[in-house]
Design an enzyme around this catalytic site. Structure first.
Site, short mmCIF file in Angstrom:
data_model
loop_
_atom_site.label_atom_id
_atom_site.label_comp_id
_atom_site.label_asym_id
_atom_site.label_seq_id
_atom_site.Cartn_x
_atom_site.Cartn_y
_atom_site.Cartn_z
N LYS A 74 -1.99 20.76 -1.69
CA LYS A 74 -1.06 19.68 -2.06
C LYS A 74 -1.58 18.91 -3.26
CE LYS A 74 0.94 15.42 -0.23
NZ LYS A 74 0.10 14.46 -0.97
N ARG A 112 0.72 7.90 -7.38
CA ARG A 112 -0.40 7.06 -6.93
C ARG A 112 -1.72 7.47 -7.55
NH1 ARG A 112 1.01 4.61 -2.07
NH2 ARG A 112 -1.01 4.76 -1.05
N ARG A 167 -4.77 1.38 -7.72
CA ARG A 167 -3.49 0.72 -7.44
C ARG A 167 -3.74 -0.78 -7.53
NH1 ARG A 167 -3.75 5.01 -3.03
NH2 ARG A 167 -3.60 6.84 -4.34
N THR A 183 -5.49 18.29 0.34
CA THR A 183 -5.12 17.47 -0.82
C THR A 183 -6.11 17.75 -1.95
OG1 THR A 183 -4.14 15.77 0.55
CG2 THR A 183 -4.85 15.09 -1.65
N SER A 221 -2.41 12.61 8.28
CA SER A 221 -3.40 12.36 7.24
C SER A 221 -4.80 12.23 7.86
CB SER A 221 -3.06 11.04 6.54
OG SER A 221 -4.16 10.54 5.82
N GLN A 240 -3.69 17.21 7.43
CA GLN A 240 -4.07 17.09 6.01
C GLN A 240 -5.55 16.77 5.90
OE1 GLN A 240 -4.93 13.84 4.77
NE2 GLN A 240 -5.34 14.45 2.66
N TYR A 294 0.84 -1.20 0.00
CA TYR A 294 0.00 0.00 0.00
C TYR A 294 0.88 1.26 0.00
CZ TYR A 294 -2.78 3.84 1.76
OH TYR A 294 -3.34 5.08 1.91
N HIS A 315 1.27 13.04 -6.12
CA HIS A 315 0.80 12.08 -5.11
C HIS A 315 1.69 10.83 -5.12
CE1 HIS A 315 -3.00 11.79 -2.59
NE2 HIS A 315 -2.39 10.67 -2.30
N TYR A 352 -8.88 15.78 3.48
CA TYR A 352 -9.62 15.40 2.27
C TYR A 352 -10.99 16.01 2.40
CZ TYR A 352 -6.36 11.78 0.82
OH TYR A 352 -5.26 11.12 0.39
C1 GLV Z 1 -4.06 8.32 -0.21
O1 GLV Z 1 -3.79 9.49 -0.18
C2 GLV Z 1 -3.29 7.36 -0.90
O2 GLV Z 1 -2.48 7.77 -1.76
O3 GLV Z 1 -3.46 6.17 -0.64
#
Ligand code: GLV
Length: 378
Positions: free
Chosen positions: A252, A279, A165, A156, A107, A128, A25, A276, A130
């Site tokens: 960010k 990601r 991912r 963010t 986060s 941070q 992860y 990021h 969201y």
């Molecule tokens: C969250 O910000 C991630 O990239 O998993």
């Protein structure tokens, strides 16, 4: 930690000590990982000018970050689920950052809550955010960050939709999480990690749990999170955040010069030039490729920070040479945390600091302010 000589050593240890699902992860990127690789490749293409017979006896890494003194131009980036890399991971990372004299950013998707960290450290940390659909919850989260005396809000802006991912899906890091026999066996084969997690304060999203009516178990929380990506988020929402958050604001995830120009008029004090960590948008340019144009355009109006791909002091020097004022590291310290808790994070920061001071010495500079594109081979 004596034989740990570079961030890659911490990465190897992290990989051995922490279950694959959590290591991957942190470690992996989105889709074909083109941007993840470009971040590293493009940094490594940048060469330094070796300068000799300059008095470099007064090297000093200290600098200002968002108007506050820091021991070096480095910030710990927000990283989700740190508390699953090591029990109480967010608290330990924050303590390591503060002991080293640099900011830590918590986060939203942390395991420890804002209040857990605030009760465990002496100095303010950054938070941070969201922005999710449930604006009432977001308002309360900002108010909690204010109550905890967080000294900057890092918004963010590059995760309105989530880049896939592949490895997370393969590992069952899905919504809700998938439990397979192989995953359980992997957990069972990491007893030190497991006992750390069991001793930790929490094992789920600490900033959310208890703050959302009727949503308390991990599966329900994950479903809630997945339903909360707000695709309507736009520049007007920055005004709304500004009306609640009175302190320093950093955006960010800016990678395009036109966005940087809008950001410069948004009332934010800083931006993080970032993709990021590879990601999100696979196929986006590397962060270091995007940096110089953004610095040229808005560097005199706001503080430019940099992340994505930083694994060494040399990388910090490269970003500073191209106009960033400081760098965020994410994976580099997450590896440290997985490898050895607070001592591992401290090691990651120390390694990067030592590499930076050595690189400065070999390039003939003494201070952070002196670093510019003259240190690079063009
Ligand atoms: C969250 O910000 C991630 O990239 O998993």
């Amino acid at each position: 930690m004596k034989h740990i000589t570079c961030i890659e050593d911490l990465r190897e240890l992290h990989k051995r000590r922490v279950p694959k699902a959590f290591f991957d992860y942190a470690d992996r990127g989105s889709y074909a990982e083109e941007t993840l690789r470009a971040n590293r490749d493009d940094l490594q293409q940048i060469k330094f000018r070796q300068r000799v017979l300059v008095d470099v006896s007064k090297r000093d890494l200290s600098t200002d970050i968002l108007g506050e003194r820091a021991a070096m131009p480095l910030v710990l980036a927000p990283v989700g689920l740190l508390g699953m890399q090591h029990g109480d991971g967010e608290i330990l990372a924050c303590r390591a950052a503060q002991a080293a004299g640099i900011p830590f950013t918590q986060s939203t998707m942390s395991i420890c809550s804002i209040e857990d960290i605030a009760a465990s450290v002496d100095k303010p940390f950054w938070f941070q955010l969201y922005v999710m659909k449930d604006r009432g919850f977001i308002k309360s989260l900002i108010e909690r960050a204010i109550a905890a005396k967080c000294s900057a809000l890092v918004l963010t802006v590059d995760l309105q939709v989530m880049g896939q991912r592949h490895q997370d899906i393969k590992n069952g890091m899905t919504v809700p999480p998938e439990w397979s026999l192989s995953k359980l066996l992997d957990f069972a084969s990491k007893p030190a990690w497991m006992s750390g997690i069991l001793r930790g304060k929490r094992r789920t999203f600490g900033n959310l749990v208890g703050h959302l009516k009727g949503i308390d178990d991990v599966a329900a929380l994950s479903v809630w999170i997945n339903s909360q990506f707000d695709t309507t988020l736009n520049w007007k929402d920055i005004d709304w955040i500004r009306s609640i958050w009175p302190g320093k604001l950093v955006l960010k995830g800016i990678l395009d010069v036109e966005d940087a120009e809008i950001a410069a008029k948004s009332g934010a004090q800083g931006i993080v030039v970032s993709n990021h960590g590879g990601r999100q948008l696979d196929g986006a340019p590397s962060s270091i490729e995007a940096l110089p144009e953004i610095v040229d355009e808005v560097g005199s109006q706001m503080e430019i920070m940099f992340d994505s791909g930083v694994r060494s002091g040399q990388d910090v020097m490269r970003a500073l040479a191209l106009g960033a004022k400081s760098c965020m590291i994410g994976r580099a310290y997450a590896y440290g945390l997985g490898a050895g808790g607070q001592a591992g994070v401290a090691k990651a920061i120390e390694l990067i600091g030592k590499e930076l001071t050595t690189t400065m010495g070999l390039c003939g500079v003494n201070t952070i302010a002196e670093i510019g594109d003259h240190v690079l081979v063009v």
